[in-house]
Design an enzyme around this catalytic site. Structure first.
Site, PDB file in Angstrom:
ATOM      1  CB  SER A  64      -0.924   0.002   1.219  1.00  0.00           C
ATOM      2  OG  SER A  64      -0.181  -0.179   2.408  1.00  0.00           O
TER       3      SER A  64
ATOM      4  CG  ASN B 130      -3.932  -4.752  12.886  1.00  0.00           C
ATOM      5  OD1 ASN B 130      -3.350  -4.655  11.804  1.00  0.00           O
ATOM      6  ND2 ASN B 130      -4.301  -5.917  13.384  1.00  0.00           N
TER       7      ASN B 130
ATOM      8  CG  HIS C  38     -42.481  19.592 -12.559  1.00  0.00           C
ATOM      9  ND1 HIS C  38     -42.673  18.277 -12.180  1.00  0.00           N
ATOM     10  CD2 HIS C  38     -43.252  20.336 -11.734  1.00  0.00           C
ATOM     11  CE1 HIS C  38     -43.544  18.242 -11.176  1.00  0.00           C
ATOM     12  NE2 HIS C  38     -43.905  19.482 -10.883  1.00  0.00           N
TER      13      HIS C  38
ATOM     14  CB  SER D  86     -14.515  24.722 -29.225  1.00  0.00           C
ATOM     15  OG  SER D  86     -14.334  23.903 -30.369  1.00  0.00           O
TER      16      SER D  86
ATOM     17  CE  LYS E  59     -18.944  24.276 -28.107  1.00  0.00           C
ATOM     18  NZ  LYS E  59     -20.058  23.449 -27.771  1.00  0.00           N
TER      19      LYS E  59
ATOM     20  CD  GLU F  64     -19.140  20.694 -19.701  1.00  0.00           C
ATOM     21  OE1 GLU F  64     -19.546  19.855 -20.507  1.00  0.00           O
ATOM     22  OE2 GLU F  64     -18.288  21.547 -19.987  1.00  0.00           O
TER      23      GLU F  64
ATOM     24  CD  GLN G  52      -2.810  -2.513   2.151  1.00  0.00           C
ATOM     25  OE1 GLN G  52      -2.135  -2.689   3.153  1.00  0.00           O
ATOM     26  NE2 GLN G  52      -2.509  -3.074   1.001  1.00  0.00           N
TER      27      GLN G  52
HETATM   28  N1  ARG Z   1      -1.183  -1.294   5.288  1.00  0.00           N
HETATM   29  C1  ARG Z   1      -2.133  -1.813   6.224  1.00  0.00           C
HETATM   30  C2  ARG Z   1      -3.477  -1.120   6.043  1.00  0.00           C
HETATM   31  O1  ARG Z   1      -3.521  -0.115   5.451  1.00  0.00           O
HETATM   32  C3  ARG Z   1      -1.651  -1.602   7.626  1.00  0.00           C
HETATM   33  C4  ARG Z   1      -2.134  -2.610   8.600  1.00  0.00           C
HETATM   34  C5  ARG Z   1      -1.547  -3.915   8.332  1.00  0.00           C
HETATM   35  N2  ARG Z   1      -1.843  -4.835   9.384  1.00  0.00           N
HETATM   36  C6  ARG Z   1      -1.652  -6.152   9.231  1.00  0.00           C
HETATM   37  N3  ARG Z   1      -1.958  -6.873  10.225  1.00  0.00           N
HETATM   38  N4  ARG Z   1      -1.243  -6.671   8.112  1.00  0.00           N
HETATM   39  O2  ARG Z   1      -4.493  -1.615   6.455  1.00  0.00           O
END
Ligand code: ARG
Length: 457
Positions: free
Chosen positions: A20, A107, A153, A274, A280, A287, A319
């Site tokens: 990531s 985590n 409407h 354009s 234009k 948009e 993730q």
């Molecule tokens: N890159 C992970 C995420 O964004 C970090 C946590 C990873 N934890 C693990 N137990 N593999 O969620």
């Protein structure tokens, strides 16, 4: 970092699907902030000796400056920003760096980093939405009496003022900002110290890290701390609703700037030409604001679907919260900025809007109200009589105000000359004085109230 029980490294594709770092490097400032708070707490709690704390703090600051200077190398083999920072820290301070991860896990670390990022982003969005409100309220004040057709409407319904229309969006943005702030309140609890999922046996002080990172309190359940991303869902949901509001206004600008409507002119700064059609002037910014709502809502639905089947606690699925969030919230920021620019520059074409406001029998309701007020007619009957008068006028291809009194009296003999006063659109608009109505005096009061509340930029 976790290779102790592995004999060989990951397959190439495993590395690719797992990493990531390509997108979570954006969390580097939050990650370092979180680590600094964590290590300071480990020191204060006597879990790490002061010299280790000092070495780790100094190392983290070096990493921080390397990242800020752009000299930091983000290596895919290190998976994510948490491991990348720790690995570089190890190069700088040696094995002591390994003590930083005491009593924490990636985590709770990633949950903390994401909350910090989303919180900062919500604050910035709130300020930008306020700026757009200011631009709209200033325009409303300037055009409190500029008459335009109001639609239902997309058919001409009753005349309103351009200022009133602008203030409708000021109200919507006010609620959007309320949602940003509500989301922030619930977000503002600190998951750090929940560790992998169960808490830790070390005597950590979660209240201290929460306070150091500007959170109101630590989260109360370690499983919930690492397992939910509802704070991101709420931010994306609030962002989606705001994006929908902006998209509707953008759509109006696209329609209004067409030659067929010609209600407003956008500036050179917010339109494009354009390459083939010299005449234009395309409302590209509007948009794109309209289109970006699709990406923002897509990020919300994407993350909702990622989360919906996950058992507690952390799964790597989570993730996938990042790319959508990192795309969507900055996209909304860009939309708010572009809208504020367009609004500050735009010029309503007052005479065209006024002419349009008078066409399409937009004062028919005023006529019906007159019949009720002056002749004591029940509204339903007045509606019917007015309908016949509209039919008479449209049969001759003329406006209500162009019908001769004698012709009107054939439909309703008690009609008098006085009725012509309410058939003028200025009178119609000025008469809508009920609270929240479009009368220019009301619009001025409301615009001033908002400008006072919003304060200077
Ligand atoms: N890159 C992970 C995420 O964004 C970090 C946590 C990873 N934890 C693990 N137990 N593999 O969620």
């Amino acid at each position: 970092m976790w290779g102790g029980r592995f004999a060989s490294g990951p397959a190439e594709i495993m590395e690719e699907i797992n990493a990531s770092i390509g997108f979570d490097k954006r969390l580097a400032p939050q990650d370092i902030r979180g680590s600094l708070a964590h290590v300071a707490m480990l020191g204060a709690a006597g879990i790490l000796p002061p010299e280790d704390v000092a070495a780790i703090e100094a190392g983290l600051k070096t990493v921080e400056s390397e990242i800020a200077a752009g000299s930091f190398v983000f290596d895919r083999a290190l998976e994510d920003i948490h491991m990348a920072v720790e690995s570089r820290l190890t190069e700088i301070v040696g094995p002591t760096a390994g003590r930083l991860h005491t009593a924490r896990s990636r985590n709770d670390q990633v949950a903390t980093d994401m909350r910090l990022w989303v919180r900062d982003t919500l604050d910035a969005l709130d300020a930008q939405a306020a700026d757009l409100q200011r631009a709209l309220a200033e325009t409303a004040l300037k055009h409190a009496g500029t008459v335009m057709p109001g639609f239902t409407h997309l058919q001409s319904a009753q005349p309103v003022t351009f200022g009133h229309h602008c203030l409708a969006y000021v109200e919507m943005l006010g609620r959007d900002r309320g949602r940003f702030r509500d989301a922030r309140v619930r977000l503002n609890e600190c998951p750090l110290g929940a560790a992998a999922l169960a808490g830790t046996s070390f005597p950590i002080d979660r209240h201290a890290t929460a306070a150091a990172l500007g959170f109101d309190r630590p989260t109360a359940n370690s499983l919930d701390s690492v397992a939910d991303r509802d704070f991101a869902l709420e931010a994306l949901s609030a962002a989606s609703i705001c994006a929908i509001h902006l998209s509707r206004f953008a759509e109006e600008l696209v329609v209004w700037t067409s030659a067929q409507f010609n209600f407003v002119k956008l500036s050179d700064g917010y339109t494009t030409g354009s390459s083939i059609m010299p005449q234009k002037r395309n409302p590209d910014a509007a948009e794109l604001v309209r289109a970006k709502s699709g990406r923002i809502i897509g990020a919300l639905t994407g993350l909702m679907i990622v989360m919906k089947g996950l058992p507690l606690a952390y799964s790597k699925d989570m993730q996938e919260d990042k790319e959508g969030t990192f795309d969507a919230l900055p996209a909304l920021s860009l939309c708010l900025a572009a809208m504020a620019g367009m609004v500050r520059d735009l010029e309503p074409v007052a005479d065209v809007m006024k002419r349009a406001a008078g066409s399409g029998y937009a004062t028919a309701t005023d006529l019906a109200d007159w019949l009720v007020r002056e002749l004591g007619m029940p509204f339903r009957e007045a509606h019917h009589v007015t309908g016949r008068l509209v039919g008479l006028a449209s049969g001759q291809g003329i406006g209500l105000e162009e019908l001769p009194l004698t012709a009107m009296q054939e439909v309703e003999p008690r009609l008098t000359d006085a009725v012509y006063a309410v058939l003028g659109i200025e009178n119609s608009v000025a008469s809508r004085t009920s609270y929240g109505g479009t009368a220019p005096a009301n619009v001025r009061t409301q615009a001033e109230r908002w400008l006072k509340e919003l304060g200077p930029a």
